[in-house]
Design a protein around this motif. Structure first.
Motif, PDB file in Angstrom:
ATOM      1  N   VAL A  33      -7.193   4.206  -8.671  1.00 26.12           N
ATOM      2  CA  VAL A  33      -6.950   3.646  -7.344  1.00 26.12           C
ATOM      3  C   VAL A  33      -5.844   4.447  -6.662  1.00 26.12           C
ATOM      4  CG1 VAL A  33      -6.012   1.645  -6.104  1.00 26.12           C
ATOM      5  CG2 VAL A  33      -7.750   1.320  -7.860  1.00 26.12           C
ATOM      6  N   ALA A  34      -6.070   4.835  -5.412  1.00 23.17           N
ATOM      7  CA  ALA A  34      -5.059   5.550  -4.629  1.00 23.17           C
ATOM      8  C   ALA A  34      -4.442   4.605  -3.612  1.00 23.17           C
ATOM      9  CB  ALA A  34      -5.693   6.741  -3.916  1.00 23.17           C
ATOM     10  N   LEU A  35      -3.123   4.610  -3.547  1.00 21.58           N
ATOM     11  CA  LEU A  35      -2.384   3.902  -2.503  1.00 21.58           C
ATOM     12  C   LEU A  35      -2.074   4.915  -1.415  1.00 21.58           C
ATOM     13  CD1 LEU A  35       0.167   1.889  -4.709  1.00 21.58           C
ATOM     14  CD2 LEU A  35      -2.169   1.250  -4.044  1.00 21.58           C
ATOM     15  N   LEU A  36      -2.656   4.717  -0.243  1.00 26.20           N
ATOM     16  CA  LEU A  36      -2.608   5.707   0.827  1.00 26.20           C
ATOM     17  C   LEU A  36      -1.929   5.119   2.055  1.00 26.20           C
ATOM     18  CD1 LEU A  36      -3.598   8.486   1.987  1.00 26.20           C
ATOM     19  CD2 LEU A  36      -5.741   7.329   2.575  1.00 26.20           C
ATOM     20  N   GLY A  37      -1.072   5.909   2.663  1.00 24.09           N
ATOM     21  CA  GLY A  37      -0.427   5.452   3.891  1.00 24.09           C
ATOM     22  C   GLY A  37       0.658   6.420   4.307  1.00 24.09           C
ATOM     23  N   SER A  38       1.167   6.228   5.517  1.00 14.82           N
ATOM     24  CA  SER A  38       2.220   7.094   6.033  1.00 14.82           C
ATOM     25  C   SER A  38       3.568   6.672   5.466  1.00 14.82           C
ATOM     26  CB  SER A  38       2.235   7.045   7.565  1.00 14.82           C
ATOM     27  OG  SER A  38       2.303   5.702   8.004  1.00 14.82           O
ATOM     28  N   VAL A 200     -10.854  12.506  -2.716  1.00 12.94           N
ATOM     29  CA  VAL A 200     -11.532  13.238  -3.787  1.00 12.94           C
ATOM     30  C   VAL A 200     -11.130  12.757  -5.177  1.00 12.94           C
ATOM     31  CG1 VAL A 200     -11.799  15.285  -2.348  1.00 12.94           C
ATOM     32  CG2 VAL A 200      -9.842  15.127  -3.884  1.00 12.94           C
ATOM     33  N   MET A 201      -9.998  12.054  -5.307  1.00  6.49           N
ATOM     34  CA  MET A 201      -9.528  11.657  -6.624  1.00  6.49           C
ATOM     35  C   MET A 201      -9.864  10.216  -6.988  1.00  6.49           C
ATOM     36  SD  MET A 201      -5.758  13.491  -6.828  1.00  6.49           S
ATOM     37  CE  MET A 201      -5.525  13.177  -8.589  1.00  6.49           C
ATOM     38  N   ALA A 202      -9.885   9.318  -6.019  1.00  7.17           N
ATOM     39  CA  ALA A 202      -9.887   7.886  -6.324  1.00  7.17           C
ATOM     40  C   ALA A 202     -11.283   7.271  -6.340  1.00  7.17           C
ATOM     41  CB  ALA A 202      -9.018   7.142  -5.306  1.00  7.17           C
ATOM     42  N   ASP A 203     -11.431   6.244  -7.189  1.00 11.38           N
ATOM     43  CA  ASP A 203     -12.622   5.389  -7.134  1.00 11.38           C
ATOM     44  C   ASP A 203     -12.541   4.457  -5.932  1.00 11.38           C
ATOM     45  OD1 ASP A 203     -13.732   6.301  -9.663  1.00 11.38           O
ATOM     46  OD2 ASP A 203     -12.074   5.209 -10.601  1.00 11.38           O
ATOM     47  N   ARG A 204     -11.330   3.952  -5.684  1.00 13.89           N
ATOM     48  CA  ARG A 204     -11.095   3.106  -4.517  1.00 13.89           C
ATOM     49  C   ARG A 204      -9.783   3.499  -3.860  1.00 13.89           C
ATOM     50  NH1 ARG A 204     -10.649  -2.828  -5.157  1.00 13.89           N
ATOM     51  NH2 ARG A 204      -9.774  -2.335  -7.200  1.00 13.89           N
ATOM     52  N   ILE A 205      -9.716   3.286  -2.567  1.00 12.12           N
ATOM     53  CA  ILE A 205      -8.517   3.604  -1.780  1.00 12.12           C
ATOM     54  C   ILE A 205      -7.954   2.314  -1.199  1.00 12.12           C
ATOM     55  CG2 ILE A 205      -7.659   4.792   0.277  1.00 12.12           C
ATOM     56  CD1 ILE A 205      -9.787   6.930  -0.203  1.00 12.12           C
ATOM     57  N   GLY A 211       3.744  -2.605   5.219  1.00 11.90           N
ATOM     58  CA  GLY A 211       3.938  -3.562   4.137  1.00 11.90           C
ATOM     59  C   GLY A 211       2.765  -4.460   3.837  1.00 11.90           C
ATOM     60  N   GLU A 212       1.612  -4.177   4.449  1.00  5.66           N
ATOM     61  CA  GLU A 212       0.416  -4.988   4.222  1.00  5.66           C
ATOM     62  C   GLU A 212      -0.769  -4.079   3.943  1.00  5.66           C
ATOM     63  OE1 GLU A 212       0.882  -8.896   6.936  1.00  5.66           O
ATOM     64  OE2 GLU A 212       0.732  -7.048   8.094  1.00  5.66           O
ATOM     65  N   ILE A 213      -1.767  -4.626   3.261  1.00  2.40           N
ATOM     66  CA  ILE A 213      -2.988  -3.869   2.997  1.00  2.40           C
ATOM     67  C   ILE A 213      -3.890  -3.947   4.226  1.00  2.40           C
ATOM     68  CG2 ILE A 213      -5.096  -3.770   1.618  1.00  2.40           C
ATOM     69  CD1 ILE A 213      -3.475  -4.609  -0.794  1.00  2.40           C
ATOM     70  N   ALA A 214      -4.206  -2.764   4.774  1.00  2.00           N
ATOM     71  CA  ALA A 214      -5.080  -2.705   5.948  1.00  2.00           C
ATOM     72  C   ALA A 214      -6.552  -2.696   5.558  1.00  2.00           C
ATOM     73  CB  ALA A 214      -4.752  -1.470   6.791  1.00  2.00           C
ATOM     74  N   GLN A 215      -6.874  -2.061   4.411  1.00  2.00           N
ATOM     75  CA  GLN A 215      -8.257  -2.036   3.935  1.00  2.00           C
ATOM     76  C   GLN A 215      -8.279  -1.533   2.500  1.00  2.00           C
ATOM     77  OE1 GLN A 215     -11.050  -0.043   6.525  1.00  2.00           O
ATOM     78  NE2 GLN A 215     -12.795  -0.350   5.163  1.00  2.00           N
ATOM     79  N   VAL A 216      -9.200  -2.071   1.727  1.00  2.00           N
ATOM     80  CA  VAL A 216      -9.466  -1.593   0.373  1.00  2.00           C
ATOM     81  C   VAL A 216     -10.954  -1.272   0.290  1.00  2.00           C
ATOM     82  CG1 VAL A 216      -9.414  -2.109  -2.096  1.00  2.00           C
ATOM     83  CG2 VAL A 216      -7.675  -3.090  -0.592  1.00  2.00           C
ATOM     84  N   VAL A 222     -14.046   3.391   3.459  1.00  2.00           N
ATOM     85  CA  VAL A 222     -12.930   3.472   4.390  1.00  2.00           C
ATOM     86  C   VAL A 222     -13.117   4.605   5.398  1.00  2.00           C
ATOM     87  CG1 VAL A 222     -11.301   2.370   2.814  1.00  2.00           C
ATOM     88  CG2 VAL A 222     -11.525   4.855   2.793  1.00  2.00           C
ATOM     89  N   TYR A 223     -13.896   5.623   5.033  1.00  2.00           N
ATOM     90  CA  TYR A 223     -14.139   6.740   5.949  1.00  2.00           C
ATOM     91  C   TYR A 223     -15.197   6.387   6.987  1.00  2.00           C
ATOM     92  CZ  TYR A 223     -14.748  11.606   7.451  1.00  2.00           C
ATOM     93  OH  TYR A 223     -14.805  12.763   8.193  1.00  2.00           O
ATOM     94  N   ASN A 224     -16.294   5.800   6.536  1.00  2.00           N
ATOM     95  CA  ASN A 224     -17.427   5.537   7.438  1.00  2.00           C
ATOM     96  C   ASN A 224     -17.435   4.137   8.034  1.00  2.00           C
ATOM     97  OD1 ASN A 224     -18.612   8.107   7.120  1.00  2.00           O
ATOM     98  ND2 ASN A 224     -19.542   7.484   5.187  1.00  2.00           N
ATOM     99  N   ARG A 225     -16.690   3.207   7.412  1.00  2.00           N
ATOM    100  CA  ARG A 225     -16.680   1.832   7.914  1.00  2.00           C
ATOM    101  C   ARG A 225     -15.246   1.312   7.989  1.00  2.00           C
ATOM    102  NH1 ARG A 225     -21.162   2.723   5.023  1.00  2.00           N
ATOM    103  NH2 ARG A 225     -20.122   2.469   3.011  1.00  2.00           N
ATOM    104  N   PRO A 226     -14.399   1.961   8.790  1.00  2.00           N
ATOM    105  CA  PRO A 226     -13.008   1.501   8.903  1.00  2.00           C
ATOM    106  C   PRO A 226     -12.946   0.087   9.463  1.00  2.00           C
ATOM    107  CG  PRO A 226     -13.520   3.090  10.636  1.00  2.00           C
ATOM    108  CD  PRO A 226     -14.681   3.106   9.698  1.00  2.00           C
TER     109      PRO A 226
END
Length: 359
Positions: A33-38, A200-205, A211-216, A222-226
């Motif tokens: 699982v990748a934790l992604l964000g700015s 390219v690395m994660a099964d899920r992003i 401080g909140e989860i915007a999408q999992v 997450v790329y095609n259905r934001p």
């Protein structure tokens, strides 16, 4: 999915500042699982809370149904690979890799066997007597990874481990970590601000924002259905224009505007109406000279915009154009260059158009 690692409604405070605002997350055994964000979104705080370096003000962290919320880091069955490698400069490769085993007072022969196994796994054979200063960045990162893997953790935590590597080496080590994680079946949580790295690395992003989860979701999800305007922009759909639309049944009607033709597109379960934010990626559209044979009316499959080319550049592969669409500016890639000042038409396929209520 049965959760192996669970974060349940975790809140983390730095003084009076709430950095994590009730985050919940479930990670399956063997999942990456990748934790992604700015910067400042809370991803590193979440990782450090899982590792045991930040104590949640409320909520729980569980591993294999065992509550580890108040356990110290060394009692959680986890290993953390740092961004800075954090290798002991006075120790050799062998000593660095075996350090965690030495702390556990394992027999010397067991440590030597395990270190040899890890070096072979990571392509570090022949480097055991070297110190970190004599290694390349990629080799140092492999040593840091080897030290983490040597203790055979239940969960591997990665805190932007590739950010200090140059671009070419980063691609190689990215592949190596992913292949190794899948080969060993280890559960991994990886913090990154690099969208492509997460994809390219994660099964899920897990995309975090303030401080909140915007999408999992899976990389494709997450790329095609934001799920929101924020996620669409973060996943590369940075071009933004405003539209007006109405939805009736399974059809959405986009009203004609000063710089867009009318369009009728599938609603796909959406019930949007009124002013909308429309986002799209510059590489997913078709650019032609105004007056070429793109129909001006609604065709049910796309939206057409009218604009004027203001800048062109060639980053490689395609020509990049900055185009004024009214007061907005969008960036569009095309296989050929269009002259500055040229009037152009931008055709956005329906599936490449992300629509959200204007806030």
């Amino acid at each position: 999915m049965n959760a192996f690692l669970e974060v349940v409604d975790a809140r983390v405070l730095y003084g009076q500042n709430e950095v994590l605002k009730g985050v919940s997350l479930a990670v399956g055994k063997g999942e990456f699982v990748a934790l992604l964000g700015s910067s400042g979104c809370g991803k590193t705080t979440l990782l450090r809370s899982i590792a045991g370096f930040n104590a949640p003000a409320s909520g729980a962290i569980r591993v294999d149904e065992r509550d580890v919320t108040r356990l110290p880091p060394d009692k959680r069955g986890m290993a953390l690979v740092f961004q800075s490698y954090a290798l002991w400069p006075h120790m050799t490769v062998d000593q660095n890799i075996g350090y965690g085993l030495k702390l556990r007072r394992m027999p010397k022969a067991t440590i030597e066997a395990r270190v040899a196994e890890i070096k072979k796994l990571l392509g570090l054979d022949g480097l055991g007597a070297r110190k970190p200063a004599a290694l390349s960045g990629g080799q140092r990162q492999r040593v840091a990874l080897g030290r983490a893997l040597a203790i055979q953790p239940d969960i591997l935590l990665l805190d932007e481990p590739l950010s200090n590597l140059d671009a070419r080496i980063r691609l190689t080590v990215r592949h190596e970590i992913t292949a190794l994680q899948r080969r060993l079946g280890i559960t991994a949580v990886h913090v990154t601000h690099d969208r492509e790295e997460a994809m390219v690395m994660a099964d899920r992003i897990v995309i975090l924002n303030n401080g909140e989860i915007a999408q999992v979701g899976t990389p494709e999800d997450v790329y095609n259905r934001p799920a929101s305007d924020f996620v669409a922009a973060f996943m590369g759909a940075e071009n933004l224009i405003e539209l007006s639309a109405e939805t009736a049944g399974d059809r959405m009607t986009i009203a004609a505007g000063p710089f867009n033709a009318p369009a009728v597109i599938p609603a796909r379960g959406r019930t949007l109406a009124g002013r909308l934010n429309a986002r799209f990626r510059g590489e997913s559209v078709e650019l032609t000279e105004a007056g070429d044979t793109i129909p001006s009316g609604a065709d049910g499959t796309s939206l057409k915009l009218a604009g004027i080319v203001e800048q062109t550049s060639y980053p490689g592969g395609l020509w990049r154009h900055v185009i004024a669409v009214g007061s907005a500016h969008v960036i569009v890639d095309a296989p050929r260059s269009f002259e500055i000042g040229k009037r152009v038409s931008i055709r956005i396929p329906e599936e490449a158009l992300f629509l959200f209520p204007k806030q």
